[in-house]
Enzyme design. Sequence first.
Site, PDB file in Angstrom:
ATOM      1  N   LYS A  43      44.316  33.198  44.804  1.00  0.00           N
ATOM      2  CA  LYS A  43      43.830  32.386  43.693  1.00  0.00           C
ATOM      3  C   LYS A  43      42.371  32.685  43.353  1.00  0.00           C
ATOM      4  O   LYS A  43      41.603  31.810  43.005  1.00  0.00           O
ATOM      5  CB  LYS A  43      44.000  30.905  44.026  1.00  0.00           C
ATOM      6  CG  LYS A  43      45.442  30.555  44.363  1.00  0.00           C
ATOM      7  CD  LYS A  43      45.776  29.137  44.051  1.00  0.00           C
ATOM      8  CE  LYS A  43      47.211  28.810  44.383  1.00  0.00           C
ATOM      9  NZ  LYS A  43      48.179  29.452  43.549  1.00  0.00           N
ATOM     10  N   CYS A  44      42.011  33.935  43.420  1.00  0.00           N
ATOM     11  CA  CYS A  44      40.642  34.385  43.176  1.00  0.00           C
ATOM     12  C   CYS A  44      40.588  35.130  41.845  1.00  0.00           C
ATOM     13  O   CYS A  44      41.577  35.740  41.426  1.00  0.00           O
ATOM     14  CB  CYS A  44      40.220  35.311  44.324  1.00  0.00           C
ATOM     15  SG  CYS A  44      38.599  36.072  44.165  1.00  0.00           S
ATOM     16  N   GLY A  45      39.451  35.104  41.192  1.00  0.00           N
ATOM     17  CA  GLY A  45      39.287  35.843  39.948  1.00  0.00           C
ATOM     18  C   GLY A  45      39.421  37.350  40.118  1.00  0.00           C
ATOM     19  O   GLY A  45      39.652  38.068  39.153  1.00  0.00           O
ATOM     20  N   PHE A  46      39.290  37.835  41.347  1.00  0.00           N
ATOM     21  CA  PHE A  46      39.395  39.268  41.633  1.00  0.00           C
ATOM     22  C   PHE A  46      40.791  39.673  42.120  1.00  0.00           C
ATOM     23  O   PHE A  46      41.029  40.834  42.435  1.00  0.00           O
ATOM     24  CB  PHE A  46      38.355  39.672  42.685  1.00  0.00           C
ATOM     25  CG  PHE A  46      36.942  39.470  42.224  1.00  0.00           C
ATOM     26  CD1 PHE A  46      36.329  40.380  41.373  1.00  0.00           C
ATOM     27  CD2 PHE A  46      36.221  38.353  42.628  1.00  0.00           C
ATOM     28  CE1 PHE A  46      35.028  40.192  40.941  1.00  0.00           C
ATOM     29  CE2 PHE A  46      34.917  38.151  42.199  1.00  0.00           C
ATOM     30  CZ  PHE A  46      34.323  39.070  41.351  1.00  0.00           C
ATOM     31  N   THR A  47      41.707  38.717  42.181  1.00  0.00           N
ATOM     32  CA  THR A  47      43.042  38.968  42.737  1.00  0.00           C
ATOM     33  C   THR A  47      43.812  40.016  41.954  1.00  0.00           C
ATOM     34  O   THR A  47      44.325  40.986  42.525  1.00  0.00           O
ATOM     35  CB  THR A  47      43.846  37.652  42.810  1.00  0.00           C
ATOM     36  OG1 THR A  47      43.162  36.744  43.675  1.00  0.00           O
ATOM     37  CG2 THR A  47      45.255  37.884  43.311  1.00  0.00           C
TER      38      THR A  47
END
Length: 170
Positions: A43-47
């Site tokens: 659930k990360c912006g970099f996922t």
Amino acid sequence: MGASASVPERSVHQFTVKDSSGKDLNMSIYQGKVLLIVNVASKCGFTETNYTQLTELYRKYKDQDFEILAFPCNQFLYQEPGTSQEAHEFACERFKAEYPVFQKVRVNGQNAAPIYKFLKASKPTFLGSRIKWNFTKFLVGKDGLVIDRYGTMVTPLSIEKDIKKALEDA
């Protein structure tokens, strides 16, 4: 877990980690392979970028003694909230990951996984050894020693030349 209480580990091959179902896995099975070890989060912006590119790299180099080892971590804004099995399913179903996704670990602090203590001590940054965010990557040579460390902002495809060089080295 490692070689013994009195002998510090000298390579990643001396560690035992747990797979996503909690079974012990001896890292010595990766001797002779180049590894990219990554702390992941769903659930990360970099996922999206990282998982997509990790899958691409793996497909390209998996037959050349290259492995990606993904360790889910919930230490950064609780961005890996589910179970280890859910993190594994997320990577495999959404991003078609064929590489191992291990049990969730802590990468910083007193309770950090021993393998992460080793990785960080092997390649600290100018700001110290602490991992700053999700998707920090460690490139490990066939001998089990850390070649380099890459921060979150460094995409997997941007280190492809380093992976190629590591694969070419004896």
